[in-house]
Design a protein around this motif. Structure first.
Motif, short mmCIF file in Angstrom:
data_model
loop_
_atom_site.label_atom_id
_atom_site.label_comp_id
_atom_site.label_asym_id
_atom_site.label_seq_id
_atom_site.Cartn_x
_atom_site.Cartn_y
_atom_site.Cartn_z
N MET A 1 -60.16 -79.91 -112.23
CA MET A 1 -61.36 -80.73 -112.44
C MET A 1 -62.36 -80.00 -113.33
N LEU A 2 -62.61 -78.74 -113.01
CA LEU A 2 -63.59 -77.97 -113.77
C LEU A 2 -63.10 -77.65 -115.17
N ASP A 3 -61.80 -77.47 -115.32
CA ASP A 3 -61.22 -77.24 -116.64
C ASP A 3 -61.50 -78.43 -117.56
N LEU B 1 -65.75 -70.41 -110.27
CA LEU B 1 -64.64 -70.92 -111.08
C LEU B 1 -65.17 -71.59 -112.34
N ALA B 2 -66.19 -72.43 -112.18
CA ALA B 2 -66.78 -73.11 -113.34
C ALA B 2 -67.32 -72.10 -114.34
N PHE C 1 -54.45 -68.63 -114.11
CA PHE C 1 -54.66 -69.25 -115.41
C PHE C 1 -55.22 -68.26 -116.44
N GLY C 2 -55.09 -66.96 -116.14
CA GLY C 2 -55.46 -65.93 -117.11
C GLY C 2 -56.94 -65.63 -117.21
N ARG D 1 -65.18 -80.88 -121.94
CA ARG D 1 -66.13 -81.88 -122.42
C ARG D 1 -67.51 -81.27 -122.69
N ILE D 2 -67.93 -80.31 -121.86
CA ILE D 2 -69.22 -79.62 -122.10
C ILE D 2 -69.19 -78.94 -123.46
N LEU D 3 -68.14 -78.22 -123.70
CA LEU D 3 -67.98 -77.50 -124.97
C LEU D 3 -68.01 -78.47 -126.14
#
Length: 161
Positions: A139-141, A16-17, A59-60, A146-148
């Protein structure tokens, strides 16, 4: 930028991540590589869990091109950033890193991007229902946003130096 997501079996959280971040990277027009792996090899070669596939699709995002694999020592040399889903995964990645004289990868918990310094785990939804997968997705979204942001800011600072 090369990022590796790591969870236990590479069928629920890390796929998912990977899928979420790949989608964002593509939309941002970045040339990042995003991959995922598991600590164990139990599911090597398998598709992500059907519930991960379903929640991503909702979520596409299509993650059906992914296949589970086990993390390798070479990953610590090839990737810039390795993000673990929980403390156990993080410890295992660090143990693998100790077997090498040198590593390239920075290793951290993925949720430290959205909640710095808290070392919050992404719960393993495997033994629950679809609601657990949806919670993990959200959570991963947030963490991948933030990573981006953080790494795009770093790249801009480097470019302006």
């Amino acid at each position: 930028m090369r990022i590796l997501m790591v969870c236990l079996g590479n069928i629920c959280r890390s796929p998912l991540a990977e899928g979420i971040l790949k989608d964002k990277v593509k939309k941002a027009g970045l040339e990042w590589e995003v991959d995922s792996a598991g600590i164990g090899d139990w599911h090597a070669g398998e598709l992500p869990d059907q519930r991960s596939i379903a929640i991503a699709r909702r979520f596409g995002i299509d993650i059906t091109d992914q296949r589970a694999r086990q993390i390798r020592k070479e990953d610590l040399l090839d990737f810039d950033l390795i993000l673990a889903m929980d403390d156990s995964n993080l410890r295992q990645v660090h143990l693998l890193a100790k077997q090498l004289s040198q590593t390239k990868a920075q290793v951290d918990m993925i949720m430290n991007y959205s909640e710095p310094g808290k070392n919050r785990a992404v719960p393993d939804p495997y033994y629950g229902g679809i609601d657990g997968f949806e919670k993990v997705f959200y959570m991963l979204d947030e963490a991948t946003d933030r990573i981006l942001e953080r790494h795009q800011q770093s790249e801009k600072r480097i470019a302006n130096s």
